[in-house]
Design an enzyme around this catalytic site. Structure first.
Site: not given
Length: 670
Positions: A173, A228
């Site tokens: 990430d 996201d």
């Protein structure tokens, strides 16, 4: 945003930027893909898009994310046939570790969640013939607010731990990255993984901030192209539009990743989830299940286990589908397959049924007398003379695989069921409707009959023939009907079904159905009215419901605040969240829509939106991209003669994070 189920808010806090991609509405590109960027990470991994599971979308960091759940998912993969369908990876997301490293600087699995450690979980997953994935961040900490340790500065140590545990996949990430160059951070972890000697698929999750599709093909096997995803139509649609233009960058060993699947999490309808799965597959996206399979419905398994659709995603040629046309929310996306066929998605973005049509030639197929058309959701094959056409329900997708085939005529002819218009019905008033059954095939549809059914109490009457002895190529059985809803029927959408039956020249009996909706409407009042006070036909919204006379609160109805643009508070209007559409029946009796529009003050400096007003199929007003730094913009649209007016808000091309949009003082004059 205030969504507990995404990390987008935290990402914005560490400086996430928009991708800068333009919305693809109206985009037209060649059906045959440009040559994709050649892979440089030639290690033989991820030659087709990874398939598997990730827990984040269903559990976030809640206690149910634990060893038992992960091993249970592995069991379900085997027992429910998902492993046989191609799903391979069982991936852990954030919150698997303790907040602090040990005295030697090593990561420590949470002993409550994973009492036997990660290696034991990996061993269990491997015993099922599956692979294990794990998560960390290319920063000092991961994205969760609890502050779990990230990999920045610990790449080689962490990579070796993962390899020692038997990890097969790393999602890396982007939070708390300390401003270090993205390419440098991800290259370091690539080298660390390689140094372990263990094959580990490397998933770059930097949200498309630095356009990784332009530089990461020799660093990772897949890269996120967007922020996201969330379990709603607006989020899925926004991400789709950002990912579609990147087709040339995808290929074996290097994939565009529009984020994990939301299928089965409950925020969309099964029709919308089938579109989600179809479109991710035609985009050659990774298929990582994001729902808790322990509680999944049969409908969810039916979608996730559709092997014909999975075969599109996993085609070894590795081409991502290209947009052929996308006018008026009618999308045609075509994907070249290794066997020379084309998979074609007819996708209806809009809130009402639409006819979407293309041809074999337009999607890149060679000329032929006839083609085999395989419907990948109906699992039926037909012959077509070259037309690829369907009336597609709202938010639906028809997915077909088409090939030039000298044996095509052994299949029955394809027929298209269609409506002249989506019916708008006033209670107790007969409404005309015309349906058609058109032969798209090279052979004749024989003994054709058609029927129409609707809600209990509705009167449905055919006023022209419902049968034909034969319908030849390109011809149609056209039937006129009247629909009458009972007096007092509330406004709203009602389900009807058009059903056709016919025989092929070989004698096979074929039945085809078209589900659609009729909208019960009321005539708009004369004079000028606030749109926040009028009944709408339908709405679609990025988060939560469309709000009347307040801003969008993202969750339940009524959780918004006073509409505020540039410090000015408005008592009336509509509060929405991109991607959004609000449809009003105007019955050809209205002339004008006016409003002050902009991004609501409640999101501070965040949010980019664009406003559009449509009169039937024509865009009659638009603003371009607006931000919170801009004052309210007045907008006026001439809607004279329109049957339906649509108020649309798009995401400005950068995803829907914080896109609170207001139609302040919105008024309709009739």
């Amino acid at each position: 945003m205030r969504h507990l189920h995404t990390r987008t808010t935290r990402r914005r806090l560490v400086g996430a930027l928009a991708t800068g991609l333009l919305c693809t509405a109206g985009l037209t590109v060649p059906a045959v893909a440009q040559e994709p960027v050649a892979p440089a990470l030639a290690d033989g991994q991820a030659l087709t898009p990874p398939m598997g599971f990730n827990n984040w979308n269903s559990t976030n960091c809640r206690p149910e994310f634990n060893e038992s759940m992960v091993e249970g998912i592995a069991d379900i993969f085997v027992n429910k046939g998902l492993k046989a369908a191609g799903y391979q990876y069982v991936n852990l997301d954030d919150c698997w570790a303790l907040p602090n490293r040990d005295a030697d600087g090593k990561l420590v699995p949470d002993p409550v969640r994973f009492p036997h450690g990660i290696k034991a979980v990996a061993d269990y997953v491997h015993s099922k013939g599956l692979k294990l994935g794990i998560y960390t961040s290319a920063g000092t900490k991961t994205c969760n607010s609890a502050g779990f340790p990230g990999g920045l500065g610990h790449e080689y140590s962490d990579a070796q731990q993962f390899a020692d545990w038997g990890v097969d996949y790393l999602k890396y990430d982007n939070c708390n990255n300390q401003g270090v160059d993205a390419r440098t951070r991800y290259t370091t972890m690539r080298d660390a993984l390689k140094a372990t000697g263990r094959p580990i698929v490397f998933s770059i999750c930097e949200w498309g901030e630095n356009k990784p599709w332009e530089w990461a093909s020799d660093i990772g096997h897949l890269w996120r192209t967007t922020g996201d995803i969330s379990d709603n139509w607006g989020s899925m649609l926004s991400i789709l539009k950002q990912n579609l233009p990147l087709a040339r960058y995808a290929g074996p060993g290097h994939w565009n990743d529009p984020d994990m699947l939301e299928v089965g999490n409950g925020g969309m309808t099964d029709t919308e989830y089938r579109s989600h799965f179809s479109l991710w597959s035609i985009m050659a996206a990774p298929l990582l299940i994001g729902s808790d399979l322990r509680t999944a419905t049969p409908a969810t398994f039916d979608i996730l286990d559709n092997k014909e659709v999975i075969a599109v995603d996993q085609d070894p040629l590795g081409r991502q589908g290209n947009v052929v046309t996308s006018e008026g929310g009618r999308w045609v996306v075509a994907k070249e397959m290794k066997d020379g066929s084309r998979t074609v998605a007819l996708f209806n973005e809009s809130g009402s049924a639409q006819r979407i049509t293309t041809t074999a030639a337009a999607v890149g197929l060679p000329g032929a007398r006839a083609y085999t058309l395989r419907d990948l959701w109906q699992h039926l094959s037909y012959n077509t003379a070259g037309a690829i056409s369907a009336t597609v329900p709202a938010h639906g997708t028809v997915l077909v695989r088409v090939a030039a085939d000298r044996h095509a005529l052994k299949n029955p002819p394809a027929v298209e069921l269609a409506l002249t218009d989506a019916p708008l019905v006033q209670a107790a008033t007969p409404t005309p409707l015309t349906t058609t059954v058109t032969d798209l095939g090279r052979t004749t549809a024989e003994h054709v009959s058609v029927g129409l059914t609707g809600p209990t109490g509705w009167k449905i009457r055919a006023t022209s023939p419902t049968t034909a002895r034969a319908v030849r190529t390109g011809r149609a059985l056209r039937t006129k009907w009247t629909l009458t809803a009972p007096a007092g029927t509330p406004t709203g959408s009602y389900d009807l079904t058009l059903r056709a039956s016919y025989r092929s020249p070989t004698g096979a009996r074929v039945t085809s159905t078209l589900p659609f909706t009729a909208s019960v409407v009321v005539a708009p009042p004369a004079g000028t009215s606030y749109l926040g006070d009028l009944p709408w036909m339908s709405t679609a919204n990025g988060y939560g419901p469309v709000e009347r006379n307040t801003s969008n609160g993202e969750s339940a109805a009524g959780d918004g605040h006073p509409i505020t643009l540039g410090g000015v508070v408005y008592a009336k209007g509509l509060g929405v969240h991109a991607e959004s559409e609000v449809r009003y029946y105007t019955g050809k009796a209205c002339e004008k829509v006016t409003a002050d529009v902009g991004a609501d003050d409640e999101k501070g400096a965040k949010g980019t939106v664009a406003f559009e007003i449509w009169a039937d199929g024509t865009k009659v007003a638009s603003t371009g991209v607006l931000t919170n730094a801009m004052p309210a913009q007045p907008v006026t649209a001439d809607v004279t003669g329109a049957q339906v007016v649509r108020l649309v808000v798009t995401d400005g091309g950068d995803g829907i994070d914080s896109d609170h949009a207001d139609w302040a003082d919105a008024q309709l004059t009739c």
